[in-house]
Design a protein around this motif. Structure first.
Motif, short mmCIF file in Angstrom:
data_model
loop_
_atom_site.label_atom_id
_atom_site.label_comp_id
_atom_site.label_asym_id
_atom_site.label_seq_id
_atom_site.Cartn_x
_atom_site.Cartn_y
_atom_site.Cartn_z
N PHE A 1 6.98 9.60 18.70
CA PHE A 1 7.48 8.61 17.74
C PHE A 1 7.60 7.27 18.47
CE2 PHE A 1 9.24 12.37 15.45
CZ PHE A 1 8.64 12.13 14.22
N VAL A 2 7.52 6.20 17.70
CA VAL A 2 7.60 4.86 18.28
C VAL A 2 9.00 4.30 18.05
CG1 VAL A 2 6.72 2.49 18.10
CG2 VAL A 2 5.14 4.43 18.03
N ASP A 3 9.61 3.86 19.15
CA ASP A 3 10.89 3.15 19.03
C ASP A 3 10.72 1.75 19.63
OD1 ASP A 3 10.97 3.51 21.74
OD2 ASP A 3 12.65 4.91 21.75
N GLU A 4 11.83 1.09 19.90
CA GLU A 4 11.76 -0.31 20.37
C GLU A 4 11.13 -0.43 21.76
OE1 GLU A 4 14.25 1.02 18.79
OE2 GLU A 4 14.75 -0.37 17.15
N GLY A 5 11.17 0.61 22.53
CA GLY A 5 10.68 0.53 23.92
C GLY A 5 9.17 0.71 24.02
N LEU A 6 8.69 0.65 25.26
CA LEU A 6 7.25 0.85 25.50
C LEU A 6 7.01 2.33 25.79
CD1 LEU A 6 4.36 -0.28 26.12
CD2 LEU A 6 5.13 -0.49 28.51
N ILE B 1 7.96 18.43 11.16
CA ILE B 1 8.46 17.83 12.40
C ILE B 1 9.94 17.48 12.23
CG2 ILE B 1 8.23 15.90 14.02
CD1 ILE B 1 5.26 15.85 13.43
N LEU B 2 10.75 18.17 13.01
CA LEU B 2 12.20 18.02 12.89
C LEU B 2 12.72 17.30 14.13
CD1 LEU B 2 14.02 19.31 10.66
CD2 LEU B 2 14.80 20.85 12.46
N LEU B 3 13.44 16.20 13.92
CA LEU B 3 13.91 15.40 15.04
C LEU B 3 15.42 15.46 15.13
CD1 LEU B 3 13.21 13.21 17.20
CD2 LEU B 3 13.51 11.53 15.40
N LYS B 4 15.92 15.82 16.33
CA LYS B 4 17.36 15.85 16.56
C LYS B 4 17.62 15.15 17.88
CE LYS B 4 20.86 19.25 15.49
NZ LYS B 4 21.31 20.61 15.75
N THR C 1 11.42 -5.39 12.86
CA THR C 1 11.63 -5.12 11.43
C THR C 1 10.89 -3.85 11.03
OG1 THR C 1 11.41 -7.50 11.18
CG2 THR C 1 11.51 -6.22 9.15
N ILE C 2 9.64 -3.77 11.47
CA ILE C 2 8.82 -2.63 11.08
C ILE C 2 9.32 -1.36 11.76
CG2 ILE C 2 6.47 -1.66 11.24
CD1 ILE C 2 5.71 -4.79 10.97
N ILE C 3 9.69 -1.48 13.01
CA ILE C 3 10.20 -0.29 13.73
C ILE C 3 11.45 0.23 13.03
CG2 ILE C 3 11.20 0.51 15.90
CD1 ILE C 3 9.00 -0.89 17.30
N ASN C 4 12.31 -0.67 12.59
CA ASN C 4 13.54 -0.23 11.90
C ASN C 4 13.25 0.37 10.54
OD1 ASN C 4 15.99 -0.47 13.29
ND2 ASN C 4 15.63 -2.69 13.40
N LYS C 5 12.40 -0.31 9.80
CA LYS C 5 12.10 0.12 8.43
C LYS C 5 11.37 1.46 8.40
CE LYS C 5 11.36 -3.11 4.72
NZ LYS C 5 10.54 -4.25 4.31
N TYR C 6 10.52 1.66 9.38
CA TYR C 6 9.69 2.88 9.41
C TYR C 6 10.12 3.82 10.54
CZ TYR C 6 6.84 0.56 5.93
OH TYR C 6 6.41 -0.06 4.77
N ARG C 7 11.39 3.78 10.88
CA ARG C 7 11.86 4.61 12.00
C ARG C 7 11.55 6.09 11.74
NH1 ARG C 7 14.62 3.26 16.23
NH2 ARG C 7 15.24 1.28 15.37
N ASN C 8 11.03 6.74 12.75
CA ASN C 8 10.61 8.16 12.68
C ASN C 8 9.45 8.38 11.71
OD1 ASN C 8 12.72 8.53 14.44
ND2 ASN C 8 14.15 9.11 12.83
N ARG C 9 8.79 7.29 11.36
CA ARG C 9 7.59 7.38 10.52
C ARG C 9 6.44 6.60 11.15
NH1 ARG C 9 8.29 5.65 4.87
NH2 ARG C 9 9.81 4.12 5.59
N ILE C 10 6.60 6.32 12.45
CA ILE C 10 5.51 5.68 13.21
C ILE C 10 5.22 6.58 14.40
CG2 ILE C 10 4.70 3.59 14.39
CD1 ILE C 10 7.14 2.11 13.20
N ASN D 1 0.81 -1.22 0.00
CA ASN D 1 0.00 0.00 0.00
C ASN D 1 0.85 1.27 0.00
OD1 ASN D 1 -3.03 -0.84 0.33
ND2 ASN D 1 -1.85 -2.23 1.63
N ASN D 2 2.13 1.10 -0.22
CA ASN D 2 3.07 2.24 -0.29
C ASN D 2 2.93 3.19 0.89
OD1 ASN D 2 4.23 1.58 -2.86
ND2 ASN D 2 2.21 2.14 -3.71
N ILE D 3 2.91 2.61 2.09
CA ILE D 3 2.67 3.42 3.29
C ILE D 3 3.93 4.21 3.67
CG2 ILE D 3 2.11 3.32 5.76
CD1 ILE D 3 -0.29 2.77 3.77
N ASP D 4 3.70 5.49 3.96
CA ASP D 4 4.81 6.38 4.38
C ASP D 4 4.76 6.67 5.87
OD1 ASP D 4 5.70 7.05 1.63
OD2 ASP D 4 3.66 7.87 1.52
N LEU D 5 3.55 6.66 6.44
CA LEU D 5 3.39 7.01 7.85
C LEU D 5 2.42 6.04 8.51
CD1 LEU D 5 3.56 8.99 10.32
CD2 LEU D 5 1.65 10.25 9.28
#
Ligand code: GRF
Length: 201
Positions: A140-145, A191-194, A97-106, A80-84
């Motif tokens: 944003f979602v990362d590996e943690g809870l 949205i700028l992430l540093k 896998t998904i968290i890595n592939k879509y990092r800063n896009r979840i 579905n060509n999802i970006d976010l």
């Protein structure tokens, strides 16, 4: 074009707020193109169908392993060509896998002021603790809870006469106000992430 997938496991009031905002104001170049649920009975799926948004549902139980379930999600997102990915009451953790592939896009919405009251009962935990101020966090979602970088927060007071029901109501009203804004800012590239710090331009 920002293709948005909303993940929801239940009632879907946040999904509804996103749909309403999209209809009324739009998300710039963003569009909800898919609603996914791990729960075939989720009311969120009905909301999507009513609004002619494509739905997809399957559960970990219908797969041989958690890895296979995650792979199926990965495949669905690619198809579905999802970006976010917008988590809106999605009650399962996403696989690495998904968290890595879509990092800063979840992104996710949490009904408390993180890092306080993580987990599935944020509203009740804050209420039972007796805090005078609670609120809503979009992050944003990362590996943690509930641990990724914070995008937006809005606080609200718990008054002496509040009950768990009134607090829930107030929290949901704030959620429905700020989540669509966060999605809009994302789609506008504002949205700028540093490191852990987020700036909204
Ligand atoms: C919301 O309170 C959200 O913060 C949390 O799950 C709840 C989902 O509610 N992550 P709904 O399904 O959007 O009504």
């Amino acid at each position: 074009m920002t293709n948005i997938a909303v993940f929801a496991s239940g009632f879907g009031s946040n999904l509804q707020a996103l749909i309403d905002y999209q209809k009324k104001h739009g998300f710039g170049n963003g569009k909800i193109v898919l609603v996914f649920s791990n729960n075939a009975e989720a009311f969120a799926l009905k909301r999507a169908k009513r609004n002619k948004i494509k739905t997809c549902t399957f559960s970990p139980q219908s797969h041989n392993s958690r890895k296979e379930y995650d792979d199926a999600i990965d495949f669905m997102l690619a198809q579905n060509n999802i970006d976010l990915i917008v988590l809106a009451g999605y009650m399962l953790l996403l696989g690495p896998t998904i968290i890595n592939k879509y990092r800063n896009r979840i992104i996710n919405i949490h009904p408390a002021l993180l890092p306080s009251f993580k987990g599935t009962h944020g509203i009740r935990d804050a209420f039972d603790y007796g805090v005078k101020v609670t609120g809503v966090t979009v992050h944003f979602v990362d590996e943690g809870l509930d641990s990724g970088p914070i995008i937006m927060q809005e606080a609200l007071s718990i008054k002496q006469d509040d009950t768990i029901e009134t607090v829930e109501e107030n929290i949901h009203a704030v959620e429905h106000k700020i989540y669509p804004l966060a999605v809009k800012y994302f789609c506008e590239g504002r949205i700028l992430l540093k490191g852990r710090k987020v700036k909204i331009l």
